[in-house]
Design a protein around this motif. Structure first.
Motif, PDB file in Angstrom:
ATOM      1  N   GLU A  86      -4.140  -7.974  -4.259  1.00 34.09           N
ATOM      2  CA  GLU A  86      -5.263  -7.176  -3.502  1.00 34.09           C
ATOM      3  C   GLU A  86      -5.893  -7.987  -2.459  1.00 34.09           C
ATOM      4  O   GLU A  86      -6.231  -8.931  -2.665  1.00 34.09           O
TER       5      GLU A  86
ATOM      6  N   PRO B 240      -6.652   3.377  -3.090  1.00 32.93           N
ATOM      7  CA  PRO B 240      -6.388   2.180  -4.016  1.00 32.93           C
ATOM      8  C   PRO B 240      -6.256   2.137  -5.377  1.00 32.93           C
ATOM      9  O   PRO B 240      -5.477   1.413  -5.940  1.00 32.93           O
TER      10      PRO B 240
ATOM     11  N   ARG C  45      -3.045   0.669  -7.601  1.00 37.06           N
ATOM     12  CA  ARG C  45      -3.257  -0.243  -8.832  1.00 37.06           C
ATOM     13  C   ARG C  45      -2.628   0.485 -10.094  1.00 37.06           C
ATOM     14  O   ARG C  45      -2.011  -0.325 -10.995  1.00 37.06           O
TER      15      ARG C  45
ATOM     16  N   SER D 123       0.841  -1.173   0.208  1.00 34.23           N
ATOM     17  CA  SER D 123       0.166   0.062  -0.105  1.00 34.23           C
ATOM     18  C   SER D 123       0.690   1.245   0.084  1.00 34.23           C
ATOM     19  O   SER D 123       0.999   2.119   0.844  1.00 34.23           O
TER      20      SER D 123
ATOM     21  N   LYS E 280      -7.226  -2.871  -0.277  1.00 35.10           N
ATOM     22  CA  LYS E 280      -8.605  -2.423  -1.141  1.00 35.10           C
ATOM     23  C   LYS E 280      -9.401  -1.374  -0.214  1.00 35.10           C
ATOM     24  O   LYS E 280     -10.310  -0.726  -0.378  1.00 35.10           O
ATOM     25  N   GLN E 281      -9.321  -1.280   1.232  1.00 35.03           N
ATOM     26  CA  GLN E 281      -9.937  -0.440   2.098  1.00 35.03           C
ATOM     27  C   GLN E 281      -9.075   0.538   2.461  1.00 35.03           C
ATOM     28  O   GLN E 281      -9.402   1.216   3.508  1.00 35.03           O
TER      29      GLN E 281
ATOM     30  N   ASP F  63      -8.398  -7.058   1.202  1.00 36.01           N
ATOM     31  CA  ASP F  63      -9.292  -6.414   2.066  1.00 36.01           C
ATOM     32  C   ASP F  63      -8.554  -6.039   3.337  1.00 36.01           C
ATOM     33  O   ASP F  63      -8.439  -6.526   4.303  1.00 36.01           O
TER      34      ASP F  63
END
Length: 329
Positions: A255, A239, A243, A136, A232-233, A257
């Motif tokens: 990916e 996010p 990507r 991230s 993703k969160q 959660d």
């Protein structure tokens, strides 16, 4: 030197075993030349586990990697999680590069959040860095900054920070960014218990604004294989930005959660991705030394030596036979 006596009718001459010695030396030469080639070939296939360097981002410290460190060490890896100064992209990447210089052998660099920008700079020109892993993270191209990427992919981070001026020795001053304590849980670590995020708010390490405003001068991910974990969160880094960065770099991407702090909330998933990068680094073809001959050249040299030695051995046998048949005087 000992003498070898051959009975020759009508003569008591003693014939030195020079031809035999020549032949023996020739065969020894074959073994001497061939052995290093085989040894070199064996060494070329030997691989060692790379050292894994974990670089934390803003508002955190090296302890944010604890769950990942424990899992990697159980798998036999040497792990280092240096303290990121958080004073600016140029200062911090230079510092991380100096840490890498103190480590022997191949390296896998892992960066979380702002730490991703650092590994992209610190790895540039370092041939021992075999893989880059982004969690991230920021992954700027040359001329981009954390701020310019955030302008393209807005997140909630801008509403969750506060600015605090600071002074340093020598008349230096600047501005630090902190996460607002009442916003840290929602924006930074929504999938952690609130008791944990309250502690994180108290112990957070601020980042100077230059960490996000300074533009990248290099982008090591253009030349080094990369892996990317998209959270993703995530509400700290969009996010979609993650990507975009991963696709642009051609990264191996997963990916999950997770909130922004995937290495704390999901250390197993992060460890699995790091292991993929480390395994790829271990199986990478070893580089040939900058000097010296190649394996093919060494093999050719060995074959040439064997052929030459065979000719010498043959000549020695013929010479010996001639001397045995020589009539006595």
């Amino acid at each position: 030197m000992d003498m070898l006596v051959f009975p020759v009718p009508g003569s008591r001459r003693r014939i030195r075993r020079t031809p035999v010695i020549v032949a023996g030396c020739a065969m020894a030469l074959c073994a001497t030349v061939a052995a290093p080639a085989a040894a070199d070939g064996g060494a070329a296939t030997t691989t060692a586990k790379p050292t894994i360097v974990l670089v934390h981002g803003a508002f955190a410290d090296a302890s944010s990697w604890n769950g990942v460190v424990e899992r990697l060490e159980r798998r036999g890896y040497t792990v280092i999680a240096p303290a990121n100064p958080l004073r600016g992209l140029y200062n911090d990447s230079t510092y991380i590069a100096s840490v890498l210089d103190s480590i022997k052998g191949s390296l896998v660099l892992v960066g979380h959040s702002y730490g991703g920008a650092l590994i992209s700079s610190a790895a540039a020109g370092n041939g021992r860095v075999k893989s880059l892993v982004y969690v991230s993270a920021l992954m700027p191209d040359v001329g981009e900054s954390g701020m310019s990427l955030a302008a393209r992919f807005p997140s909630e981070l801008g509403t969750a920070t506060k600015s605090v001026p600071y002074r340093a020795d020598g008349g230096l001053s600047g501005t630090d960014l902190y996460l607002k304590p009442d916003r840290l849980h929602q924006v930074f670590a929504a999938d952690l218990p609130e008791s944990t995020t309250r502690l994180m708010a108290v112990t957070q390490r601020p980042a100077a604004t230059t960490a996000f405003s300074e533009k990248a001068k290099v982008a090591a991910w253009k030349h080094i294989p990369s892996w990317f974990l998209v959270a993703k969160q995530d509400r700290t880094v969009n996010p979609d930005q993650e990507r975009f960065e991963a696709k642009r770099a051609g990264s191996h991407t997963v990916e999950i959660d997770s909130s922004h702090v995937a290495m704390i909330a999901h250390p197993e998933a992060v460890t699995d991705l790091v292991l993929q990068a480390a395994t790829a680094a271990e199986s990478a073809r070893p580089e040939l030394p900058a000097t010296g001959s190649t394996p093919a050249a060494r093999a050719e040299t060995a074959l040439t030596a064997i052929a030459a030695a065979s000719l010498i051995a043959g000549a020695g046998v013929i010479l010996l036979g001639g001397r045995l048949r020589r009539p006595t005087s």
